[in-house]
Design a protein around this motif. Structure first.
Motif, mmCIF file in Angstrom:
data_model
loop_
_atom_site.group_PDB
_atom_site.id
_atom_site.type_symbol
_atom_site.label_atom_id
_atom_site.label_comp_id
_atom_site.label_asym_id
_atom_site.label_seq_id
_atom_site.Cartn_x
_atom_site.Cartn_y
_atom_site.Cartn_z
ATOM 1 N N LEU A 92 1.087 3.948 -3.149
ATOM 2 C CA LEU A 92 0.717 5.349 -2.927
ATOM 3 C C LEU A 92 1.859 6.287 -3.294
ATOM 4 N N ARG A 126 0.804 -1.218 0.000
ATOM 5 C CA ARG A 126 0.000 0.000 0.000
ATOM 6 C C ARG A 126 0.838 1.270 0.000
ATOM 7 N N ALA A 128 -5.402 0.958 -7.261
ATOM 8 C CA ALA A 128 -6.774 0.524 -6.999
ATOM 9 C C ALA A 128 -6.844 -0.999 -6.891
ATOM 10 N N PHE A 146 -5.620 -1.882 -3.510
ATOM 11 C CA PHE A 146 -6.687 -1.654 -2.528
ATOM 12 C C PHE A 146 -7.667 -2.826 -2.524
ATOM 13 N N ALA A 158 -9.905 -3.314 0.699
ATOM 14 C CA ALA A 158 -10.379 -1.926 0.828
ATOM 15 C C ALA A 158 -11.189 -1.572 -0.423
ATOM 16 N N HIS A 159 -12.361 -2.185 -0.551
ATOM 17 C CA HIS A 159 -13.115 -2.093 -1.799
ATOM 18 C C HIS A 159 -13.699 -0.697 -2.033
ATOM 19 N N GLU A 160 -14.028 0.005 -0.987
ATOM 20 C CA GLU A 160 -14.563 1.359 -1.172
ATOM 21 C C GLU A 160 -13.477 2.299 -1.685
ATOM 22 N N GLU A 161 -12.270 2.167 -1.162
ATOM 23 C CA GLU A 161 -11.158 2.969 -1.685
ATOM 24 C C GLU A 161 -10.861 2.609 -3.136
ATOM 25 N N ALA A 162 -10.918 1.322 -3.439
ATOM 26 C CA ALA A 162 -10.705 0.894 -4.822
ATOM 27 C C ALA A 162 -11.773 1.485 -5.737
ATOM 28 N N ARG A 163 -13.014 1.462 -5.298
ATOM 29 C CA ARG A 163 -14.098 2.001 -6.120
ATOM 30 C C ARG A 163 -13.895 3.477 -6.406
ATOM 31 N N ARG A 164 -13.550 4.250 -5.376
ATOM 32 C CA ARG A 164 -13.357 5.699 -5.571
ATOM 33 C C ARG A 164 -12.231 5.977 -6.555
ATOM 34 N N LEU A 165 -11.151 5.223 -6.454
ATOM 35 C CA LEU A 165 -10.016 5.454 -7.350
ATOM 36 C C LEU A 165 -10.346 5.003 -8.773
#
Length: 229
Positions: free
Chosen positions: A70, A66, A95, A98, A103-110
């Motif tokens: 980043l 991670r 992503a 993630f 960390a699926h919500e972080e992946a979705r946002r990216l």
């Protein structure tokens, strides 16, 4: 030469030789970092590959993947700009990391950000835009947002068939991902019988997925391979 070496490392990853792939990526990333510095584009390419290998190999419970991914993204944004193809490819890799970490919500946002940028710069039918849309669809599915995933993946499949052809590998991937989402949607449809309750004196039989969830965990499940870049 760099591309050939990176291709070899990714081949090792995709063929399941994860520890070997990680060793190669660590060795070349360290070598490039010493000789060319952390901001050199080749060093960043190896850093991205190393982060992907760390996530896939589950080394140290993903401890290194991670922050490394980043760092690659922030350096590429600073050096190349937010919309540069290499920046967006690195963001796609992050992503995927993630997602491997859960960390699926972080992946979705990216994935959503990458998709919108590629759509604006490249257009709806560009192969990279379609890859981003497909990745976003699978991220939505991982969040159990099956209906949104279905709509997006159906659109991806239509664009892919029209622009790439029925037999193109990416068209086939889109079709397979859509089929998976449709299966999930069907599995989550409320049935009429579920409201009637079990016959008198009997307890309902747990659904297959419930029975599986009661079994003791036997190590971390393998994540789905990252989306293409």
């Amino acid at each position: 030469m760099r591309d050939a070496l990176l291709g070899s490392a990714r081949y090792l990853m995709h063929s399941g030789r994860l520890q070997e792939a990680r060793r190669v990526c660590v060795e070349f990333h360290d070598l490039w970092n010493v000789h060319f510095g952390a901001d050199h584009l080749d060093t960043l390419a190896w850093a991205a590959a190393r982060a992907e290998a760390e996530a896939e190999a589950a080394v140290g419970e993903y401890a290194d993947a991670r922050p490394l991914a980043l760092d690659v993204l922030e350096r590429r944004r600073r050096l190349l700009g937010d919309d540069h193809p290499d920046t967006l490819a690195g963001a796609n890799g992050l992503a995927g990391t993630f997602g491997a970490l859960g960390a699926h919500e972080e992946a979705r946002r990216l994935y959503e950000d990458i998709f919108q940028r590629r759509r604006r710069v490249l257009g709806d039918d560009h192969p990279d835009t379609l890859v981003s849309a497909n990745c976003l669809g699978t991220a939505l599915s991982a969040l159990s947002e099956y209906e949104a995933a279905r709509r997006l993946l159906q659109d991806v499949l239509g664009h892919s068939r029209r622009t790439l052809g029925e037999d193109h590998p990416r068209t086939l991937v889109a079709a397979a991902d859509l089929a998976t989402v449709l299966t999930s949607l069907k599995a989550h449809e409320p049935s009429l019988d579920s409201h009637r309750g079990p016959p008198s004196g009997r307890h309902p039989e747990p659904a297959p997925q419930q029975r599986r969830s009661r079994a003791p965990a036997r190590g971390r499940a393998r994540p789905k391979p990252p989306c293409p870049r």
